[in-house]
Design a protein around this motif. Structure first.
Motif, PDB file in Angstrom:
ATOM      1  N   TRP A  98       0.821  -1.210   0.000  1.00  0.00           N
ATOM      2  CA  TRP A  98       0.000   0.000   0.000  1.00  0.00           C
ATOM      3  C   TRP A  98       0.859   1.267   0.000  1.00  0.00           C
ATOM      4  O   TRP A  98       0.388   2.342  -0.379  1.00  0.00           O
ATOM      5  CB  TRP A  98      -0.961   0.005   1.179  1.00  0.00           C
ATOM      6  CG  TRP A  98      -2.231  -0.746   0.908  1.00  0.00           C
ATOM      7  CD1 TRP A  98      -2.496  -2.056   1.161  1.00  0.00           C
ATOM      8  CD2 TRP A  98      -3.428  -0.219   0.309  1.00  0.00           C
ATOM      9  NE1 TRP A  98      -3.764  -2.388   0.760  1.00  0.00           N
ATOM     10  CE2 TRP A  98      -4.367  -1.279   0.244  1.00  0.00           C
ATOM     11  CE3 TRP A  98      -3.806   1.030  -0.162  1.00  0.00           C
ATOM     12  CZ2 TRP A  98      -5.644  -1.111  -0.291  1.00  0.00           C
ATOM     13  CZ3 TRP A  98      -5.090   1.202  -0.682  1.00  0.00           C
ATOM     14  CH2 TRP A  98      -5.991   0.145  -0.752  1.00  0.00           C
ATOM     15  N   THR A 147      -8.418  -4.184   0.504  1.00  0.00           N
ATOM     16  CA  THR A 147      -8.543  -3.159   1.529  1.00  0.00           C
ATOM     17  C   THR A 147      -8.482  -3.780   2.926  1.00  0.00           C
ATOM     18  O   THR A 147      -8.629  -5.003   3.090  1.00  0.00           O
ATOM     19  CB  THR A 147      -9.869  -2.395   1.376  1.00  0.00           C
ATOM     20  OG1 THR A 147     -10.950  -3.305   1.654  1.00  0.00           O
ATOM     21  CG2 THR A 147     -10.018  -1.826  -0.025  1.00  0.00           C
ATOM     22  N   PHE A 148      -8.286  -2.922   3.915  1.00  0.00           N
ATOM     23  CA  PHE A 148      -8.269  -3.371   5.306  1.00  0.00           C
ATOM     24  C   PHE A 148      -9.552  -4.129   5.640  1.00  0.00           C
ATOM     25  O   PHE A 148      -9.504  -5.200   6.266  1.00  0.00           O
ATOM     26  CB  PHE A 148      -8.099  -2.168   6.232  1.00  0.00           C
ATOM     27  CG  PHE A 148      -8.055  -2.512   7.688  1.00  0.00           C
ATOM     28  CD1 PHE A 148      -6.850  -2.760   8.325  1.00  0.00           C
ATOM     29  CD2 PHE A 148      -9.221  -2.586   8.447  1.00  0.00           C
ATOM     30  CE1 PHE A 148      -6.799  -3.082   9.678  1.00  0.00           C
ATOM     31  CE2 PHE A 148      -9.194  -2.911   9.794  1.00  0.00           C
ATOM     32  CZ  PHE A 148      -7.974  -3.159  10.405  1.00  0.00           C
ATOM     33  N   GLN A 150      -5.774   1.890   4.065  1.00  0.00           N
ATOM     34  CA  GLN A 150      -5.961   0.798   3.118  1.00  0.00           C
ATOM     35  C   GLN A 150      -7.452   0.691   2.757  1.00  0.00           C
ATOM     36  O   GLN A 150      -8.160  -0.224   3.191  1.00  0.00           O
ATOM     37  CB  GLN A 150      -5.422  -0.504   3.716  1.00  0.00           C
ATOM     38  CG  GLN A 150      -3.923  -0.509   3.858  1.00  0.00           C
ATOM     39  CD  GLN A 150      -3.462  -0.795   5.267  1.00  0.00           C
ATOM     40  OE1 GLN A 150      -4.105  -1.522   6.001  1.00  0.00           O
ATOM     41  NE2 GLN A 150      -2.357  -0.203   5.654  1.00  0.00           N
ATOM     42  N   ASP A 210       0.996   2.155   6.706  1.00  0.00           N
ATOM     43  CA  ASP A 210       1.580   2.666   5.473  1.00  0.00           C
ATOM     44  C   ASP A 210       1.560   4.196   5.454  1.00  0.00           C
ATOM     45  O   ASP A 210       0.772   4.843   6.144  1.00  0.00           O
ATOM     46  CB  ASP A 210       0.856   2.077   4.273  1.00  0.00           C
ATOM     47  CG  ASP A 210       1.288   0.647   3.995  1.00  0.00           C
ATOM     48  OD1 ASP A 210       2.498   0.431   3.832  1.00  0.00           O
ATOM     49  OD2 ASP A 210       0.429  -0.256   3.976  1.00  0.00           O
ATOM     50  N   PRO A 236      -0.562  -7.267   2.001  1.00  0.00           N
ATOM     51  CA  PRO A 236      -0.963  -7.246   3.415  1.00  0.00           C
ATOM     52  C   PRO A 236      -1.335  -8.625   3.954  1.00  0.00           C
ATOM     53  O   PRO A 236      -0.996  -8.956   5.092  1.00  0.00           O
ATOM     54  CB  PRO A 236      -2.173  -6.303   3.437  1.00  0.00           C
ATOM     55  CG  PRO A 236      -2.002  -5.437   2.252  1.00  0.00           C
ATOM     56  CD  PRO A 236      -1.323  -6.288   1.215  1.00  0.00           C
TER      57      PRO A 236
END
Length: 409
Positions: A52, A128-129, A83, A78, A59
């Motif tokens: 990221w 994404t997270f 994220q 990051d 990740p």
């Protein structure tokens, strides 16, 4: 009472017996139960990077590595990015990275991995997270904390702070000096914490990275409770140089100044600041070099941050503590003994009115205690093991641990 108690126990079995015993103890002394509940230790890393920003791994792979290595929490921080949203990364043509991509694809599958190939070019859409974090969340075993490395600067000096358990992205704030830039970004985190009601923490990263942040700069800050007494990146000058002090010495001078100004103690973290995951070298920012061990009752963001702010943790590059206790003005430290490994425990501090710390007591062995007198300003313990780190940086070859400074009660 006792015969009746035994009869009941016999009838309801061992599990109920355990429950009744706990309830009986609780009725006699709830404080002892609370102390027992706080004996959980959680291992975590609060500073690491991925594709990221300027890390070189996905990740998911990074989180799987930390979880398998026995970590309980990680903040993937990051640079100046959350994220979230859509981000694609170009995979280097080097066979090392292309092979790593194939491993990633094999592990997670075509339905998970979104990628495009055009000739020799390979692009991958990052998760994404919110997409990848649930893969690793496990109650009381592993959690992720949303984080960001707020990366600002002043006159070419990199001024970086990690914000942990953020609610939303913070854009770096500018200022007219190093101190003003740092303070403005500290304030941004504290303001978001207050507005959201969500527990958050901010810490200063690697002050000696490009010699950006001086001792005097750190002393002038307000509202900062944490900094990195150890950072696993090979370019951050943990030990200082012939003319500039290292982080541990800086830590003590800051706390003397903070207490003179009636500010809370500054606590020291150990972190990875990892960027490189495919090759192991003292010249690369690898994972697994520095972490914190936090003592609290449950594995949750609120519980962890509260414990960190109370100083209920130690920083480590390899040494594990069996006991860390501060009661009745006595600091007790016991390192987990390993066969053939020697330990040196140094209690470091100063008396009120003194301008620098000194070693107050040295013990050769894995266990020691120190009575903190009312004349003391603060005391901490540094534990040095004869066991070498497997992948050290900056000539910090021995495994270490640092307890947090304590004051007389």
């Amino acid at each position: 009472m006792l015969p009746l108690f035994k009869t009941i126990v016999a009838e309801i079995g061992r599990r109920s017996a355990n429950l009744l015993i706990v309830l009986f103890i609780f009725s006699c002394s709830s404080g002892n139960v609370q102390e027992a509940e706080k004996q959980n230790w959680y291992k975590g890393n609060l500073h690491t990077h991925s594709y990221w920003s300027d890390g070189d791994e996905f990740p998911e792979v990074i989180m799987q590595w930390y979880k398998e290595k026995g970590y309980h929490f990680v903040a993937l921080s990051d640079h100046n990015i959350f994220q979230e949203g859509e981000k694609w990364v170009n995979i280097r043509k080097d066979s090392l990275y292309r092979t790593a991509f194939q491993d990633y694809l094999a592990a997670y599958g075509e339905e998970w991995v979104v990628y495009e190939e055009e000739g020799e070019d390979l692009k991958v859409k990052l998760k994404t997270f919110d997409e990848y974090a649930p893969l690793y969340h496990e109650s009381e075993q592993f959690i992720m904390l949303p984080a960001e490395e707020i990366s600002a600067g002043y006159e070419g000096k990199p001024l970086h702070l990690n914000a942990t358990n953020l609610d939303k992205l913070i854009q770096p704030r500018e200022g007219g000096s190093v101190v003003e830039v740092l303070q403005n970004n500290i304030n941004a985190v504290l303001e978001q914490r207050k507005a959201s009601g969500k527990p958050m923490m901010v810490h200063i990263n690697h002050p000696n990275f490009r010699w950006a942040i001086t001792l005097e700069d750190m002393i002038r800050l307000k509202g900062e409770r944490f900094f990195e007494v150890y950072n696993g990146h090979p370019s951050v000058n943990n030990l200082g140089d012939s003319t500039r002090i290292g982080y541990e010495e800086m830590w003590d001078f800051i706390n003397i100044a903070y207490l003179e100004k009636k500010q809370p103690l500054l606590f020291g973290l150990a972190t990875d600041d990892s960027h490189s995951y495919h090759e192991q070298s003292s010249k690369l920012a690898n994972a697994g070099r520095g972490w914190v061990m936090v003592q609290t009752d449950t594995l949750s963001p609120a519980s962890l941050i509260h414990a960190l702010e109370q100083g209920d943790f130690y920083a480590s590059t390899g040494v594990a503590l069996e006991t860390l206790n501060y009661t009745n003005n006595t600091l007790q430290v016991v390192a987990q003994a390993k066969e053939g490994v020697n330990y040196t425990l140094e209690f470091i501090g100063c008396e009120k009115g003194e301008k620098e710390t000194r070693v107050l007591k040295t013990v050769q062995g894995n266990s020691a205690e120190f009575e903190v007198g009312q004349d003391m300003l603060f005391v901490r313990c540094k534990i040095t093991s004869s066991e070498p780190q497997p992948n050290p940086v900056e000539n910090m070859t021995n495994q270490l641990a640092w307890t947090q400074p304590v004051q007389p009660e």
